[in-house]
Design an enzyme around this catalytic site. Structure first.
Site, mmCIF file in Angstrom:
data_model
loop_
_atom_site.group_PDB
_atom_site.id
_atom_site.type_symbol
_atom_site.label_atom_id
_atom_site.label_comp_id
_atom_site.label_asym_id
_atom_site.label_seq_id
_atom_site.Cartn_x
_atom_site.Cartn_y
_atom_site.Cartn_z
ATOM 1 N N HIS A 106 44.363 4.208 68.875
ATOM 2 C CA HIS A 106 43.366 5.126 68.302
ATOM 3 C C HIS A 106 44.004 6.129 67.345
ATOM 4 O O HIS A 106 43.341 6.645 66.462
ATOM 5 C CB HIS A 106 42.609 5.861 69.408
ATOM 6 C CG HIS A 106 41.620 4.979 70.100
ATOM 7 N ND1 HIS A 106 40.775 4.131 69.419
ATOM 8 C CD2 HIS A 106 41.353 4.785 71.410
ATOM 9 C CE1 HIS A 106 40.027 3.474 70.280
ATOM 10 N NE2 HIS A 106 40.366 3.841 71.495
ATOM 11 N N ARG A 165 43.242 -6.903 78.086
ATOM 12 C CA ARG A 165 43.182 -6.550 76.654
ATOM 13 C C ARG A 165 44.585 -6.165 76.233
ATOM 14 O O ARG A 165 45.116 -5.113 76.617
ATOM 15 C CB ARG A 165 42.205 -5.389 76.464
ATOM 16 C CG ARG A 165 41.932 -5.031 75.024
ATOM 17 C CD ARG A 165 40.696 -5.742 74.510
ATOM 18 N NE ARG A 165 40.482 -5.478 73.089
ATOM 19 C CZ ARG A 165 39.642 -4.572 72.622
ATOM 20 N NH1 ARG A 165 38.940 -3.835 73.456
ATOM 21 N NH2 ARG A 165 39.491 -4.404 71.328
ATOM 22 N N TYR A 222 45.907 3.322 75.242
ATOM 23 C CA TYR A 222 45.604 3.954 76.531
ATOM 24 C C TYR A 222 46.793 3.805 77.495
ATOM 25 O O TYR A 222 47.813 3.198 77.154
ATOM 26 C CB TYR A 222 44.328 3.346 77.127
ATOM 27 C CG TYR A 222 43.083 3.698 76.340
ATOM 28 C CD1 TYR A 222 42.659 5.021 76.251
ATOM 29 C CD2 TYR A 222 42.340 2.732 75.673
ATOM 30 C CE1 TYR A 222 41.524 5.364 75.519
ATOM 31 C CE2 TYR A 222 41.208 3.067 74.937
ATOM 32 C CZ TYR A 222 40.802 4.385 74.862
ATOM 33 O OH TYR A 222 39.691 4.730 74.142
ATOM 34 N N GLN A 278 27.904 4.862 62.335
ATOM 35 C CA GLN A 278 27.169 6.119 62.266
ATOM 36 C C GLN A 278 26.374 6.465 63.523
ATOM 37 O O GLN A 278 26.299 7.640 63.889
ATOM 38 C CB GLN A 278 26.232 6.100 61.047
ATOM 39 C CG GLN A 278 26.955 6.251 59.742
ATOM 40 C CD GLN A 278 26.022 6.135 58.554
ATOM 41 O OE1 GLN A 278 26.207 5.270 57.717
ATOM 42 N NE2 GLN A 278 25.011 6.984 58.473
ATOM 43 N N GLU A 296 44.967 -0.361 72.558
ATOM 44 C CA GLU A 296 44.359 0.799 71.888
ATOM 45 C C GLU A 296 45.075 2.115 72.185
ATOM 46 O O GLU A 296 44.583 3.196 71.896
ATOM 47 C CB GLU A 296 42.867 0.922 72.254
ATOM 48 C CG GLU A 296 41.930 0.374 71.196
ATOM 49 C CD GLU A 296 41.895 -1.154 71.137
ATOM 50 O OE1 GLU A 296 42.662 -1.818 71.864
ATOM 51 O OE2 GLU A 296 41.134 -1.673 70.311
#
Ligand code: FAD
Ligand code: NAP
Ligand code: SF4
Length: 671
Positions: A254, A216, A168, A341, A166
């Site tokens: 991201h 991960r 990081y 949401q 992701e």
């Protein structure tokens, strides 16, 4: 015989046997920073453990202060942290579950001035420029990871997940995009992957063999200068050698401009990524992204794409997901619709995560469905999301509930929402509520507009009558070319090739999406999705991107708003950019600072930033917001009824299904 033999089969990790192939993936929920013992987080995970998840992973905790995602973020670095976390592991173990702590060092994604990275390159999503770690700093950081893993074990965790994807810190070391070092931690691939490998090797040494280490791994970065497929395979093999127990799939940084978990992403749309690694390693592989129902999970496992499936948001939506799969009752699952949401959008605003379809999520120690002591006759008028939530929870508590709606079927505006390409998941919410009405014994009276006279004899009357589209005053508003979003989405009005949309809120964007597309939506077809967003299934270039395919849009559309600034600025925090990008792909012209003059045979006359213009369109579609429908309030109140307003009938401004469902639920808990 179960319908999900693969999903529900145990997985032997050597020192521990997981009861099924379900991993609850890591997700920050905003309960991690509670002062003192993490009791709310404990209740949250205990509910999911009770629901039968094989192995759960916490949200990310950093191994040191530099690794914080935000100031004072959750950490695992000191004996005090061990004390804070023990309530979590004890609660999970009491329920028979297993839980791993995720160790996440944010690197340059951290939102604070102490950020560090492999090199001093600012990320596009944090305003803080990182400092490049010195060699001593790298050694210290590796030591902090090891220390955190040892502390996690002391706190009672069954394992850890090392966040290596992701985008990081660990991912920042792995790829050239963010690692420009010239020392032993940069340059050649072997050097760039030393950082994750040293973390895993030294951690395994410190925690011993009987502790789960999940890594991960970013299998598809979806950014330029990311890893190649060969590099991913190489790293996976080395990680296996270094002692990981499980490899989990990470998709997309991201900062990637490809939606990877939104509702417009097809279900299990990335299991092919995990599949490609399957023949290269022997440790169990977990696949993830947009798996939300047991049949999807079973199909992925049966096809041999992975050994386990990871789901995070689906367990916010329904903590009992696994038990329902075990009972072969998938229809009872409250399905995550991937809207973001109430979960990710909340987290990005530093609010506690919950769930649009399940307002109990994140409030396990605060919100309860208590049986009633005095059974009342309750009328709920309106079977949109607010009325559905209110009637089913009130009935579950033991009230005698009658639900009225003028339409022949329940769902209110969701019947329009589900027609939007990429919003097909809304069907699942309707399916769930239809089942809940039956299971809780709500009496439904459909197909009749209700008046005050029909509502006599009830102890409580709940008005969930929703909204009317806002009517705007404009010369020519009665022209035949003018349509409302209801004409288009509910009544299938004929729409011409050239269209202007007045109003650029959620509904304006959805109407544009509806009118732009013909053929399958991205959510329905993996190939269409990959081509639309430029994801290369061959992973030929580093990062796995390719040129997106140009699709001729079905119509020419102009969207207008009166306010200044970016059109669609108020859309969801984590999904607004996807809607805007989709409009751009469809060639939609987006105009702000528009003043509407009139509509006539020539089209829509406007001024844009003071400049007059005529949009020569076939249709003008009004999506100018909504007003509450409170037509029954006065007559009911004068008749002395006890009246409650929820959802759009209460306040239409800023209304969405999240508020409608939560308000309906909270009222039902008080009736
Ligand atoms: P409604 O859904 O409007 O339901 C009101 C019901 O009351 C209707 O079924 C109506 O028939 C009934 N009724 C009214 N008067 C009477 C009467 N006198 N007698 C009997 N029945 C009566 N929200 C989101 O959160 N996320 C989204 O992605 C999203 N997408 C959307 C896309 C579209 C195209 C649209 C139109 C809406 C979308 N929304 C979305 C908004 C969401 O659907 C609404 O916020 C929500 O439906 C409001 O719920 P409600 O129960 O208050 O009212
Ligand atoms: P909205 O988001 O409030 O947008 C209304 C639009 O109409 C705005 O662009 C507004 O912009 C314009 N407008 C307001 N009054 C006007 C007037 N008198 N004349 C001309 N233009 C006017 O409402 P909506 O699009 O109807 O959506 C309703 C609700 O459903 C929203 O609250 C939304 O959250 C929810 N929804 C959510 C999603 C989602 O994906 N999350 C999707 C659809 C709907 P200007 O004032 O600048 O002109
Ligand atoms: Fe899923 Fe939406 Fe609930 Fe998040 S808020 S868990 S995306 S249904």
């Amino acid at each position: 015989m179960t319908a999900y033999p693969n999903l529900l089969s145990p997985l032997d990790l050597g020192h521990v046997v997981l009861p099924n192939r379900v991993l609850m993936g890591s997700m920050h929920v905003g309960l991690e920073e509670q002062p003192g013992p993490l009791t709310k987080l404990a209740a949250y995970f205990a509910a999911r453990a009770r629901g039968g998840v094989g192995l759960m992973v916490t949200g990310g905790f950093s191994p040191n202060i530099e690794g914080w995602l935000k100031p004072l973020g959750g950490r695992m670095a000191t004996p005090i942290d061990v004390f804070k976390h023990r309530v979590v592991t004890e609660a999970v173990h009491r329920e028979g579950g297993r839980i791993a702590l995720q160790l996440l060092h944010a690197g340059r994604y951290g939102y604070h001035p102490l950020v560090v990275s492999a090199s001093a390159i600012k990320s596009p999503i944090s305003k803080f420029k990182p400092r490049a770690l010195s060699q001593r700093g790298i050694e210290r950081t590796i030591g902090d990871f090891v220390n955190a893993a040892v502390l996690a074990r002391k706190a009672g965790y069954d394992g850890i997940e090392i966040m290596g994807s992701e985008g990081y810190l660990i991912n920042q070391f792995i790829v050239r995009r963010t690692n420009k070092r010239t020392d032993a931690w940069g340059g050649a691939y072997e050097n760039r992957i030393r950082f994750p490998l040293e973390i895993v090797r030294r951690t395994r040494e410190a925690v011993g063999p009987d502790f789960i280490i999940i890594f991960r791994l970013s299998m598809l970065d979806l950014v330029e200068e990311g890893s190649t497929f060969e590099e991913v395979v190489h790293l996976a093999k080395e990680l296996q050698q270094a002692g990981v127990s499980i490899l989990n799939t990470g998709i997309g940084w991201h900062e990637a401009r490809v939606p990877t978990i939104a509702t417009s992403v097809p279900r299990a749309g990335y299991s092919w990524v995990t599949r490609r690694l399957k023949d290269h390693v022997t440790v169990p592989l977990v696949t993830s992204n947009r798996i939300n129902m047991p049949d999807t999970a079973e199909a992925v496992l049966a096809a041999g794409d992975a050994d386990m499936v990871s789901m995070a948001r689906p367990f916010l939506a329904d903590p009992g997901w696994v038990r329902k799969a075990e009972r072969d009752a998938p229809d009872e699952i409250n399905t995550c619709i991937a809207c973001n949401q109430a979960c990710l959008d909340h987290v990005f605003k530093n609010k506690r995560a919950s769930c649009l379809v399940n307002p109990f999520a994140g409030y396990e120690s605060e919100r309860f469905v208590k049986p009633v002591t005095h059974r009342k006759k309750v009328a709920v008028v309106g079977a949109g999301p607010a009325g559905l939530a209110c009637s089913t929870i009130a009935a579950r508590r033991g009230h005698d509930v009658t639900l009225f709606d003028a339409q022949e079927e329940v769902g209110g505006q969701f019947h329009m929402a589900k027609r939007i390409p990429g919003k097909e998941e809304f069907h699942e919410t309707l399916r769930y509520f239809r089942g809940e009405l039956e299971r809780t014994g709500v009496t439904c009276r459909l197909g009749a507009h209700v008046g005050a006279a029909d509502l006599q004899g009830f102890d409580e009357v709940v008005l969930a009558t929703g909204v009317h589209p806002r009517e705007i005053r404009l010369p020519g508003i009665d022209h035949p070319k003018v349509l409302s979003y209801i004409d288009v989405l509910r009544n299938d009005a004929d729409v011409g090739d050239d269209v202007a949309i007045i109003g650029a809120g959620g509904i304006g964007f959805d109407v544009a999406e509806f009118l732009l597309h013909s053929g399958p939506s991205t959510a329905e077809d993996v190939e269409v999705y990959l081509d639309t967003w430029g994801v290369d299934a061959e992973h030929a270039d580093p990062g796995g991107l390719k040129l997106p395919e140009e699709q001729p849009p079905a119509r020419r559309i102009t969207m207008c708003q009166r306010s200044p600034g970016k059109v669609g600025a108020r859309l969801g925090k984590t999904t607004g950019w996807i809607h805007r990008a989709s409009m751009k792909k469809g060639g939609v012209e987006m105009l702000s600072e528009v003043a509407y003059e009139r509509i006539d045979d020539d089209g829509l006359h406007i001024t844009v930033k003071g400049e007059p213009r005529v949009l020569a369109v076939d249709n003008v579609i009004i999506c100018a917001g909504q007003e509450p429908n409170r037509e029954l309030v006065t007559s009911l109140q004068s008749a002395g009824a006890s009246v409650h307003l929820i959802g759009g009938a209460d306040v239409a401004a800023e209304l969405d299904a999240k508020r409608a469902i939560e308000q309906g639920t909270l009222l039902a808990m008080e009736l």
